[in-house]
Scaffold this active site. Sequence first.
Site, PDB file in Angstrom:
ATOM      1  N   PRO A 119       0.818  -1.218   0.000  1.00 20.46           N
ATOM      2  CA  PRO A 119       0.000   0.000   0.000  1.00 20.46           C
ATOM      3  C   PRO A 119       0.854   1.272   0.000  1.00 20.46           C
ATOM      4  O   PRO A 119       2.081   1.204  -0.067  1.00 20.46           O
ATOM      5  CB  PRO A 119      -0.763  -0.122   1.310  1.00 20.46           C
ATOM      6  CG  PRO A 119       0.229  -0.756   2.232  1.00 20.46           C
ATOM      7  CD  PRO A 119       1.076  -1.670   1.386  1.00 20.46           C
ATOM      8  N   TRP A 120       0.167   2.397   0.140  1.00 15.08           N
ATOM      9  CA  TRP A 120       0.793   3.705  -0.018  1.00 15.08           C
ATOM     10  C   TRP A 120       1.106   4.406   1.309  1.00 15.08           C
ATOM     11  O   TRP A 120       1.665   5.490   1.293  1.00 15.08           O
ATOM     12  CB  TRP A 120      -0.140   4.606  -0.848  1.00 15.08           C
ATOM     13  CG  TRP A 120      -1.589   4.453  -0.464  1.00 15.08           C
ATOM     14  CD1 TRP A 120      -2.520   3.680  -1.117  1.00 15.08           C
ATOM     15  CD2 TRP A 120      -2.265   5.019   0.667  1.00 15.08           C
ATOM     16  NE1 TRP A 120      -3.736   3.733  -0.456  1.00 15.08           N
ATOM     17  CE2 TRP A 120      -3.597   4.554   0.633  1.00 15.08           C
ATOM     18  CE3 TRP A 120      -1.878   5.875   1.693  1.00 15.08           C
ATOM     19  CZ2 TRP A 120      -4.558   4.919   1.594  1.00 15.08           C
ATOM     20  CZ3 TRP A 120      -2.823   6.232   2.657  1.00 15.08           C
ATOM     21  CH2 TRP A 120      -4.137   5.757   2.595  1.00 15.08           C
ATOM     22  N   LYS A 150       4.649  -5.457  -6.322  1.00 11.05           N
ATOM     23  CA  LYS A 150       3.828  -4.406  -6.956  1.00 11.05           C
ATOM     24  C   LYS A 150       3.663  -3.227  -6.017  1.00 11.05           C
ATOM     25  O   LYS A 150       3.181  -3.342  -4.901  1.00 11.05           O
ATOM     26  CB  LYS A 150       2.443  -4.916  -7.348  1.00 11.05           C
ATOM     27  CG  LYS A 150       1.783  -3.875  -8.259  1.00 11.05           C
ATOM     28  CD  LYS A 150       0.289  -3.959  -8.383  1.00 11.05           C
ATOM     29  CE  LYS A 150      -0.492  -3.232  -7.338  1.00 11.05           C
ATOM     30  NZ  LYS A 150      -0.317  -1.763  -7.331  1.00 11.05           N
ATOM     31  N   GLU A 152     -11.328  -5.266   1.712  1.00 11.98           N
ATOM     32  CA  GLU A 152     -12.059  -5.515   0.469  1.00 11.98           C
ATOM     33  C   GLU A 152     -11.144  -6.197  -0.577  1.00 11.98           C
ATOM     34  O   GLU A 152     -11.511  -7.206  -1.179  1.00 11.98           O
ATOM     35  CB  GLU A 152     -12.510  -4.148  -0.043  1.00 11.98           C
ATOM     36  CG  GLU A 152     -13.431  -4.163  -1.196  1.00 11.98           C
ATOM     37  CD  GLU A 152     -13.596  -2.741  -1.764  1.00 11.98           C
ATOM     38  OE1 GLU A 152     -13.091  -1.769  -1.160  1.00 11.98           O
ATOM     39  OE2 GLU A 152     -14.202  -2.637  -2.836  1.00 11.98           O
ATOM     40  N   GLU A 191      -2.402  -8.694   5.364  1.00  6.86           N
ATOM     41  CA  GLU A 191      -2.386  -7.771   6.516  1.00  6.86           C
ATOM     42  C   GLU A 191      -3.289  -6.627   6.125  1.00  6.86           C
ATOM     43  O   GLU A 191      -2.998  -5.883   5.198  1.00  6.86           O
ATOM     44  CB  GLU A 191      -0.951  -7.313   6.779  1.00  6.86           C
ATOM     45  CG  GLU A 191      -0.780  -6.739   8.166  1.00  6.86           C
ATOM     46  CD  GLU A 191      -0.997  -5.241   8.193  1.00  6.86           C
ATOM     47  OE1 GLU A 191      -2.142  -4.831   8.482  1.00  6.86           O
ATOM     48  OE2 GLU A 191      -0.047  -4.500   7.932  1.00  6.86           O
ATOM     49  N   CYS A 248      -2.666   1.154   9.684  1.00  2.09           N
ATOM     50  CA  CYS A 248      -3.632   0.061   9.806  1.00  2.09           C
ATOM     51  C   CYS A 248      -3.938  -0.271  11.260  1.00  2.09           C
ATOM     52  O   CYS A 248      -5.047  -0.625  11.609  1.00  2.09           O
ATOM     53  CB  CYS A 248      -3.114  -1.167   9.078  1.00  2.09           C
ATOM     54  SG  CYS A 248      -1.429  -1.566   9.501  1.00  2.09           S
ATOM     55  N   GLN A 307      -8.833   9.772  -0.790  1.00  2.00           N
ATOM     56  CA  GLN A 307      -8.780   9.423   0.632  1.00  2.00           C
ATOM     57  C   GLN A 307      -9.296  10.574   1.488  1.00  2.00           C
ATOM     58  O   GLN A 307     -10.009  10.365   2.461  1.00  2.00           O
ATOM     59  CB  GLN A 307      -7.350   9.045   1.042  1.00  2.00           C
ATOM     60  CG  GLN A 307      -6.893   7.685   0.532  1.00  2.00           C
ATOM     61  CD  GLN A 307      -7.678   6.526   1.120  1.00  2.00           C
ATOM     62  OE1 GLN A 307      -7.978   6.490   2.309  1.00  2.00           O
ATOM     63  NE2 GLN A 307      -8.049   5.581   0.291  1.00  2.00           N
ATOM     64  N   GLU A 358     -13.223   1.555   9.263  1.00  2.00           N
ATOM     65  CA  GLU A 358     -11.883   2.143   9.280  1.00  2.00           C
ATOM     66  C   GLU A 358     -11.926   3.495   8.562  1.00  2.00           C
ATOM     67  O   GLU A 358     -12.400   3.591   7.433  1.00  2.00           O
ATOM     68  CB  GLU A 358     -10.920   1.199   8.555  1.00  2.00           C
ATOM     69  CG  GLU A 358      -9.493   1.674   8.605  1.00  2.00           C
ATOM     70  CD  GLU A 358      -8.515   0.629   8.068  1.00  2.00           C
ATOM     71  OE1 GLU A 358      -8.774   0.055   6.997  1.00  2.00           O
ATOM     72  OE2 GLU A 358      -7.485   0.407   8.719  1.00  2.00           O
TER      73      GLU A 358
HETATM   74  P1  NAI Z   1      -6.243  -1.036  -1.634  1.00  2.00           P
HETATM   75  O1  NAI Z   1      -6.434  -2.242  -0.818  1.00  2.00           O
HETATM   76  O2  NAI Z   1      -7.062  -0.868  -2.878  1.00  2.00           O
HETATM   77  O3  NAI Z   1      -4.700  -0.914  -2.098  1.00  2.00           O
HETATM   78  C1  NAI Z   1      -3.617  -1.601  -1.551  1.00  2.00           C
HETATM   79  C2  NAI Z   1      -2.809  -2.281  -2.655  1.00  2.00           C
HETATM   80  O4  NAI Z   1      -3.620  -3.276  -3.283  1.00  2.00           O
HETATM   81  C3  NAI Z   1      -2.361  -1.335  -3.786  1.00  2.00           C
HETATM   82  O5  NAI Z   1      -1.097  -1.721  -4.249  1.00  2.00           O
HETATM   83  C4  NAI Z   1      -3.403  -1.596  -4.855  1.00  2.00           C
HETATM   84  O6  NAI Z   1      -2.975  -1.285  -6.155  1.00  2.00           O
HETATM   85  C5  NAI Z   1      -3.639  -3.085  -4.696  1.00  2.00           C
HETATM   86  N1  NAI Z   1      -4.907  -3.584  -5.245  1.00  2.00           N
HETATM   87  C6  NAI Z   1      -6.073  -2.909  -5.401  1.00  2.00           C
HETATM   88  N2  NAI Z   1      -6.992  -3.688  -5.986  1.00  2.00           N
HETATM   89  C7  NAI Z   1      -6.416  -4.890  -6.205  1.00  2.00           C
HETATM   90  C8  NAI Z   1      -6.858  -6.119  -6.788  1.00  2.00           C
HETATM   91  N3  NAI Z   1      -8.089  -6.263  -7.280  1.00  2.00           N
HETATM   92  N4  NAI Z   1      -5.988  -7.157  -6.852  1.00  2.00           N
HETATM   93  C9  NAI Z   1      -4.745  -7.038  -6.366  1.00  2.00           C
HETATM   94  N5  NAI Z   1      -4.266  -5.895  -5.829  1.00  2.00           N
HETATM   95  C10 NAI Z   1      -5.084  -4.833  -5.744  1.00  2.00           C
HETATM   96  O7  NAI Z   1      -6.455   0.209  -0.718  1.00  2.00           O
HETATM   97  P2  NAI Z   1      -6.809   1.719  -1.136  1.00  2.00           P
HETATM   98  O8  NAI Z   1      -7.972   1.756  -2.087  1.00  2.00           O
HETATM   99  O9  NAI Z   1      -5.581   2.378  -1.580  1.00  2.00           O
HETATM  100  O10 NAI Z   1      -7.306   2.294   0.265  1.00  2.00           O
HETATM  101  C11 NAI Z   1      -8.627   2.009   0.696  1.00  2.00           C
HETATM  102  C12 NAI Z   1      -8.665   1.768   2.176  1.00  2.00           C
HETATM  103  O11 NAI Z   1      -7.940   0.587   2.478  1.00  2.00           O
HETATM  104  C13 NAI Z   1      -8.028   2.837   3.031  1.00  2.00           C
HETATM  105  O12 NAI Z   1      -8.876   3.907   3.251  1.00  2.00           O
HETATM  106  C14 NAI Z   1      -7.751   2.057   4.287  1.00  2.00           C
HETATM  107  O13 NAI Z   1      -8.927   1.964   5.050  1.00  2.00           O
HETATM  108  C15 NAI Z   1      -7.379   0.686   3.771  1.00  2.00           C
HETATM  109  N6  NAI Z   1      -5.909   0.519   3.682  1.00  2.00           N
HETATM  110  C16 NAI Z   1      -5.280  -0.209   4.634  1.00  2.00           C
HETATM  111  C17 NAI Z   1      -3.916  -0.323   4.621  1.00  2.00           C
HETATM  112  C18 NAI Z   1      -3.185  -1.101   5.656  1.00  2.00           C
HETATM  113  O14 NAI Z   1      -2.047  -0.762   5.983  1.00  2.00           O
HETATM  114  N7  NAI Z   1      -3.733  -2.186   6.171  1.00  2.00           N
HETATM  115  C19 NAI Z   1      -3.097   0.353   3.622  1.00  2.00           C
HETATM  116  C20 NAI Z   1      -3.854   1.041   2.602  1.00  2.00           C
HETATM  117  C21 NAI Z   1      -5.216   1.116   2.667  1.00  2.00           C
END
Ligand code: NAI
Length: 506
Positions: free
Chosen positions: A173-174, A198, A254, A274, A308, A355, A405
């Site tokens: 993630p970012w 990735k 998700e 995670e 997180c 966000q 969250e």
């Molecule tokens: P996300 O879960 O979409 O992104 C995280 C990673 O998963 C990125 O590299 C993204 O490109 C990748 N990803 C997205 N869709 C995918 C798919 N279908 N298959 C495989 N990889 C995929 O999270 P997003 O949209 O950036 O943030 C949404 C929410 O998720 C945030 O508001 C937060 O609540 C949560 N989050 C939690 C994190 C943690 O550290 N546990 C980190 C980032 C977001």
Amino acid sequence: MASKQQTESLMAQCKLFGKKDLPIKYTSLFINNEFVPSIEGNKFPTFCPATGEKICDVEEGRKADVQKAVLAAKQAFEFNSVWRRTDASQRGRLIQKLARLVERDSEYLSQLETLDNGKPLAESLNDISDTIKCFEYYAGWSDKIEGKTIPVDGDYFAYTHYEPIGIVGQIIPWNFPLLMAAWKLAPALTTGNVVILKLAEQTPLTGLYLASLIKEAGFPPGVVNVIPGYGPTAGAAISEHMEIDKVAFTGSTEVGHLIMQAAGRTNLKNVTLEMGGKSPNIILKDADIDSAVETSQATVFYNQGEICSSGSRTYVQEEIYEEFVRKSVELAMKVKTGDPFHPDTTMGAQVSEEQLMKILEHIESGKKEGAKLECGGSRHGDKGYFLQPTIFSNVQDDMKIAREEIFGPVQSIFKFKTMDEAIERANDTKYGLGGGVFTRDIENAMYVSSRLKTGTVWINCFDVTLANTPFGGYKMSGTGREMGEEGLRQYSEVKTTIMKIAKKIS
Ligand code: NAI
Ligand code: MG
């Protein structure tokens, strides 16, 4: 978090505040130790969250690029390949070398992280310290991963040893771009795997720079391949790939579902996840209140709340509730939001407009559902994606802000009467990443700790994550653990060998 000593020593080496015009050196995919353009020729922009302006375009990896990376990784993992013939101790030396290169370039890397992610420079430096620690810790493990001899019945000699799993996909993630890359790469490499990493589309720059250091450190071609790109294209191509043996993911619950489903539909690859949290932080009436106020706020405001394991549900015992809320608001007033390159700034910008909007929607729902907005609640400034530090009191357990969250600097403060009530309410969530308790009473601390259904419990502290302690979630916060010895197991297959012992030699 990095030790204060280590971060301060990095700070002393760097004279970096105020610098913004950074040269961007790497914007392409990294496959087989070369920076290469994407096959289909697509690019995507990455933005500076503090200004909203585009920094540069980056090559966008998709399915065909993932396939190319898999071929490179496969070659590197072949039985007689250079990587398979590399001694375990040498793997450790390469990872140590990488730690030293990150340290050498920590000034540049921390500026690049702040530019691309929006977090204050001091926090980027803290991430770099943790990144170095993570590489150092796992470097030491490379030649100490031992199996067992097992006293079995019969004329057999049985032993186990650990082997790498193979081609590992890692999706990060970012919120901690460089540190999450380290958390994923270090245990995978020390155990001898090959990797396709990735990067998150919002923050690809430090991961690409790290790729150049991986090459400089001397890792053979194909061992680490780095793909910037989007989730539904590059990310999905990794989780669906028949020849990728494992996928490790950090991000939203998700997407965690999607990754597990993809693994289920295809080759049943090993999956570690995670994901998010809604971590409870219980403040008992005998706690050191000033320390509890400060730490409870830091866990929600640090990294703009994009953590997180953030203790985003603060439960405070009724006897000290009013004082706790008042002191929390006073402290929030001291937060300095703004230019993340300024040395006085304590809160930077949210990573993206998307966000920021998501957080503002949560704040609106909190107001509508009757929580009391004590401070903040709006956008800060008219440029970039800044938010005022926000506190709600009188939050009820069924409100949206109590259940979902938020991933932003929004503290929700709840009132409770008894410790058992607080524990029950704390556990009433689909998540189980972290939890905390503040008290001066050791028995109460241990009581709460033993009853919280979370992967980590912090006592009189919060969000302390260390390279040598396992981290991960119960329930829908995840599966598997990262860091510590447990982190190694997620990247290893255990092989049992059973040998017949001849009864007598004729
Ligand atoms: P996300 O879960 O979409 O992104 C995280 C990673 O998963 C990125 O590299 C993204 O490109 C990748 N990803 C997205 N869709 C995918 C798919 N279908 N298959 C495989 N990889 C995929 O999270 P997003 O949209 O950036 O943030 C949404 C929410 O998720 C945030 O508001 C937060 O609540 C949560 N989050 C939690 C994190 C943690 O550290 N546990 C980190 C980032 C977001
Ligand atoms: Mg960016």
